[in-house]
Enzyme design. Structure first.
Site, PDB file in Angstrom:
ATOM      1  N   SER A  15      12.517   5.840   7.382  1.00 37.67           N
ATOM      2  CA  SER A  15      12.248   5.069   8.755  1.00 37.67           C
ATOM      3  C   SER A  15      12.425   3.778   9.228  1.00 37.67           C
ATOM      4  O   SER A  15      12.417   2.991   8.441  1.00 37.67           O
ATOM      5  CB  SER A  15      10.614   5.432   9.087  1.00 37.67           C
ATOM      6  OG  SER A  15      10.948   4.589  10.221  1.00 37.67           O
ATOM      7  N   GLU A  49       0.655  -1.291   0.168  1.00 34.18           N
ATOM      8  CA  GLU A  49       0.464   0.226  -0.145  1.00 34.18           C
ATOM      9  C   GLU A  49       0.770   1.119  -0.102  1.00 34.18           C
ATOM     10  O   GLU A  49       1.608   1.378   0.785  1.00 34.18           O
ATOM     11  CB  GLU A  49      -1.098  -0.235   1.402  1.00 34.18           C
ATOM     12  CG  GLU A  49      -1.714  -1.536   1.315  1.00 34.18           C
ATOM     13  CD  GLU A  49      -2.838  -1.385   2.079  1.00 34.18           C
ATOM     14  OE1 GLU A  49      -2.927  -0.410   3.174  1.00 34.18           O
ATOM     15  OE2 GLU A  49      -3.509  -2.323   2.617  1.00 34.18           O
ATOM     16  N   GLY A  65       7.223  -2.771   5.342  1.00 33.66           N
ATOM     17  CA  GLY A  65       8.958  -3.116   5.112  1.00 33.66           C
ATOM     18  C   GLY A  65       9.244  -2.490   5.756  1.00 33.66           C
ATOM     19  O   GLY A  65       9.297  -1.064   6.425  1.00 33.66           O
ATOM     20  N   GLU A  66      10.305  -2.666   6.248  1.00 35.54           N
ATOM     21  CA  GLU A  66      11.686  -2.072   7.044  1.00 35.54           C
ATOM     22  C   GLU A  66      12.578  -1.448   5.139  1.00 35.54           C
ATOM     23  O   GLU A  66      13.476  -2.905   4.870  1.00 35.54           O
ATOM     24  CB  GLU A  66      13.062  -2.920   7.830  1.00 35.54           C
ATOM     25  CG  GLU A  66      14.071  -2.464   8.140  1.00 35.54           C
ATOM     26  CD  GLU A  66      14.182  -1.387   8.501  1.00 35.54           C
ATOM     27  OE1 GLU A  66      12.953  -1.194   9.557  1.00 35.54           O
ATOM     28  OE2 GLU A  66      15.010  -0.482   8.170  1.00 35.54           O
ATOM     29  N   CYS A 121       3.920   8.400   1.370  1.00 35.63           N
ATOM     30  CA  CYS A 121       4.077   6.700   2.610  1.00 35.63           C
ATOM     31  C   CYS A 121       4.424   5.954   1.888  1.00 35.63           C
ATOM     32  O   CYS A 121       3.365   5.221   1.037  1.00 35.63           O
ATOM     33  CB  CYS A 121       3.212   7.423   3.437  1.00 35.63           C
ATOM     34  SG  CYS A 121       3.793   5.957   5.019  1.00 35.63           S
ATOM     35  N   CYS A 136       7.144  -7.770   6.011  1.00 38.03           N
ATOM     36  CA  CYS A 136       8.332  -8.054   6.592  1.00 38.03           C
ATOM     37  C   CYS A 136       8.768  -8.713   7.882  1.00 38.03           C
ATOM     38  O   CYS A 136       7.441  -9.049   8.319  1.00 38.03           O
ATOM     39  CB  CYS A 136       8.041  -6.220   7.738  1.00 38.03           C
ATOM     40  SG  CYS A 136       9.528  -5.456   8.584  1.00 38.03           S
ATOM     41  N   SER A 164      12.348   4.326  14.230  1.00 37.75           N
ATOM     42  CA  SER A 164      10.968   4.063  15.318  1.00 37.75           C
ATOM     43  C   SER A 164      12.146   3.388  16.892  1.00 37.75           C
ATOM     44  O   SER A 164      11.688   2.283  16.704  1.00 37.75           O
ATOM     45  CB  SER A 164      10.472   2.849  14.645  1.00 37.75           C
ATOM     46  OG  SER A 164      10.395   3.244  13.755  1.00 37.75           O
ATOM     47  N   LEU A 165      11.882   4.253  17.469  1.00 36.79           N
ATOM     48  CA  LEU A 165      12.545   3.958  18.910  1.00 36.79           C
ATOM     49  C   LEU A 165      11.167   3.411  19.591  1.00 36.79           C
ATOM     50  O   LEU A 165      11.393   2.355  19.990  1.00 36.79           O
ATOM     51  CB  LEU A 165      12.306   5.842  19.957  1.00 36.79           C
ATOM     52  CG  LEU A 165      13.471   5.470  21.143  1.00 36.79           C
ATOM     53  CD1 LEU A 165      14.551   4.182  20.704  1.00 36.79           C
ATOM     54  CD2 LEU A 165      12.847   6.170  22.182  1.00 36.79           C
ATOM     55  N   HIS A 166       9.741   3.530  19.983  1.00 39.47           N
ATOM     56  CA  HIS A 166       9.028   3.019  20.773  1.00 39.47           C
ATOM     57  C   HIS A 166       9.338   2.534  21.997  1.00 39.47           C
ATOM     58  O   HIS A 166       7.980   1.998  22.950  1.00 39.47           O
ATOM     59  CB  HIS A 166       8.664   1.222  20.018  1.00 39.47           C
ATOM     60  CG  HIS A 166       7.862   2.006  18.631  1.00 39.47           C
ATOM     61  ND1 HIS A 166       7.610   3.333  17.799  1.00 39.47           N
ATOM     62  CD2 HIS A 166       8.935   1.312  16.888  1.00 39.47           C
ATOM     63  CE1 HIS A 166       7.516   3.284  16.813  1.00 39.47           C
ATOM     64  NE2 HIS A 166       8.075   2.523  16.857  1.00 39.47           N
TER      65      HIS A 166
HETATM   66  N1  SAH Z   1      10.042  -0.694   9.072  1.00 35.55           N
HETATM   67  C1  SAH Z   1      10.041   0.490   9.347  1.00 35.55           C
HETATM   68  C2  SAH Z   1       9.179   1.407   8.238  1.00 35.55           C
HETATM   69  C3  SAH Z   1       7.458   1.241   8.114  1.00 35.55           C
HETATM   70  S1  SAH Z   1       6.889   1.361  10.097  1.00 35.55           S
HETATM   71  C4  SAH Z   1      10.268   1.076  10.988  1.00 35.55           C
HETATM   72  O1  SAH Z   1       9.265   0.279  11.328  1.00 35.55           O
HETATM   73  O2  SAH Z   1      10.333   2.095  10.841  1.00 35.55           O
HETATM   74  C5  SAH Z   1       5.959   3.454  10.015  1.00 35.55           C
HETATM   75  C6  SAH Z   1       5.982   3.560  10.556  1.00 35.55           C
HETATM   76  O3  SAH Z   1       4.300   3.153  12.376  1.00 35.55           O
HETATM   77  C7  SAH Z   1       6.791   3.384  12.515  1.00 35.55           C
HETATM   78  O4  SAH Z   1       6.973   3.841  13.462  1.00 35.55           O
HETATM   79  C8  SAH Z   1       6.313   1.723  13.162  1.00 35.55           C
HETATM   80  O5  SAH Z   1       7.293   1.261  14.427  1.00 35.55           O
HETATM   81  C9  SAH Z   1       4.730   2.356  13.084  1.00 35.55           C
HETATM   82  N2  SAH Z   1       4.063   1.907  13.884  1.00 35.55           N
HETATM   83  C10 SAH Z   1       4.006   0.305  12.760  1.00 35.55           C
HETATM   84  N3  SAH Z   1       2.626  -0.135  13.116  1.00 35.55           N
HETATM   85  C11 SAH Z   1       1.663   0.481  14.050  1.00 35.55           C
HETATM   86  C12 SAH Z   1       0.247   1.086  14.784  1.00 35.55           C
HETATM   87  N4  SAH Z   1      -0.347  -0.622  14.767  1.00 35.55           N
HETATM   88  N5  SAH Z   1       0.152   2.237  15.284  1.00 35.55           N
HETATM   89  C13 SAH Z   1       0.500   2.778  15.084  1.00 35.55           C
HETATM   90  N6  SAH Z   1       2.125   3.094  14.462  1.00 35.55           N
HETATM   91  C14 SAH Z   1       2.465   2.107  14.295  1.00 35.55           C
HETATM   92 FE1  SF4 Z   2       8.862  -3.639  10.051  1.00 38.85          FE
HETATM   93 FE2  SF4 Z   2       8.432  -1.645  10.516  1.00 38.85          FE
HETATM   94 FE3  SF4 Z   2       6.284  -3.286  11.245  1.00 38.85          FE
HETATM   95 FE4  SF4 Z   2       8.399  -3.586  12.703  1.00 38.85          FE
HETATM   96  S1  SF4 Z   2       7.472  -1.478  12.683  1.00 38.85           S
HETATM   97  S2  SF4 Z   2       7.787  -5.121  11.387  1.00 38.85           S
HETATM   98  S3  SF4 Z   2      10.255  -3.241  10.550  1.00 38.85           S
HETATM   99  S4  SF4 Z   2       7.711  -2.739   9.025  1.00 38.85           S
END
Ligand code: SAH
Ligand code: SF4
Length: 381
Positions: free
Chosen positions: A202, A96, A170-171, A109, A116, A224-226
């Site tokens: 990202s 997408e 994807g990453e 985006c 992934c 993507s710290l989280h």
């Molecule tokens: N794989 C890369 C880029 C794609 S994800 C990465 O992880 O950075 C883009 C962003 O959306 C990332 O920060 C990811 O952690 C966040 N994300 C993934 N699932 C989510 C969700 N269900 N709600 C909010 N953000 C989410």
């Molecule tokens: Fe892959 Fe990014 Fe989703 Fe983690 S947040 S599973 S790295 S797409």
């Protein structure tokens, strides 16, 4: 987006590769610029429309090359102007692409992989497992499709897309060469002419590839710290077990410092209720990021079925934001766009033909009712 046998798809070629292509067929290198403009500025995929190429050259190109855009399965426009395309890639999976208009900006985006492999616990893309890397043509093809949708081909297309974020499925650092080539085309004046500051990659933290990235491009970087500590991050973002926070932040800091003045790291932090949204998490984050030039983007969790997580309340989100803000950080909260067409972060599900069989395992685990254990495990930290 399979190539017609023996034909080179010119859509995914960088300027250098395009020049090499023309040289390889006995033509002058400057033809590369002419053809790139037709493809990327005017959205043309038919050599006969390229009026500044002689008939003989056009016939020669038709015999050995093609401009093959991705197969668009659907295009949706949300009530708030957000657009979403579902695109089928060569492997048969769907990915997408989302366009988000905001005041004077238009952000696209873009996806880099079908599925992934990294399996972050709160991400619906991760839950589908991994199928394939997109080709460079499939990555840049998403920009090509979106750009075309704003203009009448072959009239020159307006600058609707001002920013690109590699934040779709994807990453991106695990599809390195194709993503780098596509980003080069995004930034090239013969491509989309988007400023390096406005192309953002990202990553969840593939440390060696962050080092590698700096050798090729100077795009903006988002991490993507989280989670603000390794124990919690190991649960939410499993690649942290391989590349823990200390080495990851050092690599990001090195990347940013090479970019020069006024460039900052974007920190993405998905807020998960009662998991990573407590005051102590904000305090740990403040300590962790105090020496890093960064801005923080909080992403309220976007739910998907059986995720096992919840979005914090608006008050909870504001409380977290205020703590960071009072410590001097620039903090924004990402507003959810395109909800009605499932275009929000983490809701991009595509249709991945899972090769890792993770999605089957996920469903099996769900049926055993143990997904709440995973969340409880994450909460202990
Ligand atoms: N794989 C890369 C880029 C794609 S994800 C990465 O992880 O950075 C883009 C962003 O959306 C990332 O920060 C990811 O952690 C966040 N994300 C993934 N699932 C989510 C969700 N269900 N709600 C909010 N953000 C989410
Ligand atoms: Fe892959 Fe990014 Fe989703 Fe983690 S947040 S599973 S790295 S797409």
């Amino acid at each position: 987006m399979s190539n017609t046998v023996g034909k080179t798809n010119l859509l995914g070629l960088t300027q250098l590769q395009m020049e090499q292509f023309f040289e390889s067929i006995g033509e002058k290198r400057f033809r590369a610029g002419q053809v790139m403009k037709w493809i990327h500025h005017f959205g043309v995929d038919d050599f006969d429309a390229m009026s500044n190429l002689g008939k003989a050259l056009r016939e020669k190109l038709k015999a050995c090359a093609e401009i093959r855009g991705p197969e668009v399965v659907s295009e949706d426009i949300s009530a708030d102007g957000t657009r979403k395309w579902v695109i089928r890639v060569a492997s048969g999976s769907c990915v997408e692409t989302v366009y988000i208009p905001q005041d004077k900006r238009g952000t696209l985006c873009v996806s880099s992989q079908a599925g992934c492999a990294l399996d972050c616990s709160f991400c619906s893309t991760g839950k589908q497992g991994f199928n394939s890397n997109l080709t460079a043509a499939e990555v840049i093809g998403q920009v090509w499709v979106a750009n075309k949708s704003f203009g009448t081909v072959p009239a020159k297309i307006d600058r609707a897309i001002t920013n690109v974020v590699m934040m779709g499925m994807g990453e991106p650092l695990l599809n390195f060469d194709n993503v780098v080539a596509a980003m080069q085309i995004m930034m090239d004046d013969l491509g989309y002419g988007i400023s390096k500051r406005k192309v953002t990659l990202s990553t969840s933290g593939v440390v060696p590839m962050i080092e590698e990235l700096a050798k090729h491009v100077d795009v903006s970087l988002a991490l993507s710290l989280h989670a603000p500590n390794d124990a919690l991050r190991n649960e939410l973002v499993p690649i942290n077990r391989k590349y823990p926070l200390a080495v990851l932040l050092e690599a990001c800091q090195r990347y940013i410092s090479r970019l020069g003045e006024k460039r900052v790291l974007t920190i993405e932090y998905t807020l998960l209720k009662d998991v990573n949204d407590q005051p102590e998490h904000a305090q740990q984050m403040i300590a962790l990021l105090k020496d890093i030039p960064c801005k923080i983007n909080l992403i309220p969790f976007n739910p998907f079925p059986h995720s096992g997580y919840e979005r914090p309340s608006n008050n909870g989100i504001r409380r977290f934001q205020d703590l960071l803000h009072h410590a001097g950080f620039n903090v924004t909260v990402r507003t959810t766009r395109g909800d009605d067409i499932d275009a929000a972060c983490g809701q991009l599900v595509g249709q991945v033909l899972d090769r890792t069989r993770r999605s089957e395992r996920y469903i099996a685990v769900r049926q055993l009712g143990s997904e709440s254990d995973t969340v409880a495990g994450a909460r202990q930290n």
